[in-house]
Write a protein that holds these residues in place. Structure first.
Motif, PDB file in Angstrom:
ATOM      1  N   UNK A  13     -11.689  45.554   3.836  1.00  9.20           N
ATOM      2  CA  UNK A  13     -11.326  44.155   4.067  1.00  9.20           C
ATOM      3  C   UNK A  13     -10.966  43.966   5.526  1.00  9.20           C
ATOM      4  N   UNK A  14     -11.202  42.764   6.014  1.00  6.88           N
ATOM      5  CA  UNK A  14     -10.850  42.438   7.389  1.00  6.88           C
ATOM      6  C   UNK A  14      -9.342  42.361   7.549  1.00  6.88           C
ATOM      7  N   UNK A  15      -8.923  42.183   8.746  1.00  9.25           N
ATOM      8  CA  UNK A  15      -7.491  42.086   9.031  1.00  9.25           C
ATOM      9  C   UNK A  15      -6.920  40.835   8.373  1.00  9.25           C
ATOM     10  N   UNK A  16      -5.791  40.991   7.720  1.00  8.94           N
ATOM     11  CA  UNK A  16      -5.139  39.868   7.061  1.00  8.94           C
ATOM     12  C   UNK A  16      -4.213  39.197   8.068  1.00  8.94           C
ATOM     13  N   UNK A  17      -4.359  37.884   8.243  1.00 10.72           N
ATOM     14  CA  UNK A  17      -3.472  37.189   9.187  1.00 10.72           C
ATOM     15  C   UNK A  17      -2.029  37.243   8.696  1.00 10.72           C
ATOM     16  N   UNK A  18      -1.100  37.196   9.641  1.00 14.11           N
ATOM     17  CA  UNK A  18       0.304  37.269   9.240  1.00 14.11           C
ATOM     18  C   UNK A  18       0.757  35.939   8.625  1.00 14.11           C
ATOM     19  N   UNK A  40     -10.912  31.101   8.816  1.00 12.83           N
ATOM     20  CA  UNK A  40      -9.965  32.116   8.359  1.00 12.83           C
ATOM     21  C   UNK A  40      -9.076  31.567   7.243  1.00 12.83           C
ATOM     22  N   UNK A  41      -8.619  30.315   7.396  1.00 15.09           N
ATOM     23  CA  UNK A  41      -7.798  29.716   6.351  1.00 15.09           C
ATOM     24  C   UNK A  41      -8.592  29.580   5.059  1.00 15.09           C
ATOM     25  N   UNK A  42      -9.835  29.218   5.164  1.00 15.35           N
ATOM     26  CA  UNK A  42     -10.676  29.112   3.972  1.00 15.35           C
ATOM     27  C   UNK A  42     -10.809  30.470   3.282  1.00 15.35           C
ATOM     28  N   UNK A  43     -10.988  31.531   4.075  1.00 18.11           N
ATOM     29  CA  UNK A  43     -11.091  32.873   3.496  1.00 18.11           C
ATOM     30  C   UNK A  43      -9.795  33.288   2.796  1.00 18.11           C
ATOM     31  N   UNK A  44      -8.672  32.961   3.433  1.00 21.14           N
ATOM     32  CA  UNK A  44      -7.372  33.287   2.825  1.00 21.14           C
ATOM     33  C   UNK A  44      -7.188  32.511   1.526  1.00 21.14           C
ATOM     34  N   UNK A  45      -7.557  31.238   1.531  1.00 25.36           N
ATOM     35  CA  UNK A  45      -7.432  30.411   0.323  1.00 25.36           C
ATOM     36  C   UNK A  45      -8.308  30.938  -0.812  1.00 25.36           C
ATOM     37  N   UNK A  46      -9.497  31.386  -0.469  1.00 25.87           N
ATOM     38  CA  UNK A  46     -10.390  31.927  -1.493  1.00 25.87           C
ATOM     39  C   UNK A  46      -9.884  33.264  -2.030  1.00 25.87           C
ATOM     40  N   UNK A  48      -6.709  34.232  -2.241  1.00 25.94           N
ATOM     41  CA  UNK A  48      -5.431  34.143  -2.963  1.00 25.94           C
ATOM     42  C   UNK A  48      -5.235  32.733  -3.515  1.00 25.94           C
ATOM     43  N   UNK A  49      -5.367  32.554  -4.820  1.00 26.07           N
ATOM     44  CA  UNK A  49      -5.198  31.222  -5.414  1.00 26.07           C
ATOM     45  C   UNK A  49      -3.793  30.651  -5.225  1.00 26.07           C
ATOM     46  N   UNK A  50      -2.776  31.515  -5.149  1.00 27.63           N
ATOM     47  CA  UNK A  50      -1.415  31.016  -4.921  1.00 27.63           C
ATOM     48  C   UNK A  50      -1.289  30.364  -3.552  1.00 27.63           C
ATOM     49  N   UNK A  51      -1.917  30.968  -2.551  1.00 25.20           N
ATOM     50  CA  UNK A  51      -1.878  30.368  -1.212  1.00 25.20           C
ATOM     51  C   UNK A  51      -2.648  29.060  -1.205  1.00 25.20           C
ATOM     52  N   UNK A  52      -3.747  29.005  -1.917  1.00 28.11           N
ATOM     53  CA  UNK A  52      -4.524  27.762  -1.983  1.00 28.11           C
ATOM     54  C   UNK A  52      -3.689  26.651  -2.612  1.00 28.11           C
TER      55      UNK A  52
END
Length: 145
Positions: A13-18, A40-46, A48-52
């Motif tokens: 996996x790529x680096x996870x933003x803080x 990057x935000x779209x990738x994070x949202x996809x 982790x459903x909680x973050x979305x």
């Protein structure tokens, strides 16, 4: 590489933003993010459903605050249904005094100026603690106003 080809190994996996960076992306108004940050935000949202879900609720609440739409506080009920734990806790605390929260989000009046003066007076008081009389404290406060 052979493991990746056969599907027996997970790809790295790529680096996870803080979390601070993710929070900044979420709280910025829509359309102000750079394309790279938006991706990057779209990738994070996809990922982790909680973050979305937190992102959607935070942006909705930000709009309520910004446009003074306190009468639309069904946001609290929506957050209580399926929000992540920190947002659920925030929504439950809002419910403790929902009338005051609605008034604060609707009316243009604020006690911010009074709170600023109280903070200023307390700062002067702390600086003078044990060093001077009440008369001098009163004089300093009145001269500073």
């Amino acid at each position: 590489m052979a493991g990746l080809r056969t599907g027996t190994v997970e790809p790295a996996r790529g680096a996870i933003p803080n979390p601070r960076k993710i929070t900044k992306w979420i709280m910025l108004p829509r359309g102000t993010l750079r394309p790279h940050a938006e991706d990057q935000l779209l990738r994070v949202r996809l990922a982790c459903p909680d973050i979305a879900r937190a992102c959607d609720l935070a942006r909705t609440f930000r709009d309520l605050l910004q446009h003074r739409r306190g009468h639309q506080l069904e946001w609290v009920r929506e957050a209580e249904r399926d929000a992540p734990a920190p947002i659920l806790s925030f929504a439950q605390n809002l419910c403790l005094d929902l009338d005051a929260v609605t008034a604060g989000l609707t009316l243009s009046w604020s006690s911010g100026i009074v709170e600023g003066h109280v903070n200023r007076i307390n700062t002067i008081k702390r600086a003078m603690y044990g060093r001077a009389s009440f008369r001098l404290l009163r004089t300093r406060i009145l001269l500073r106003a």
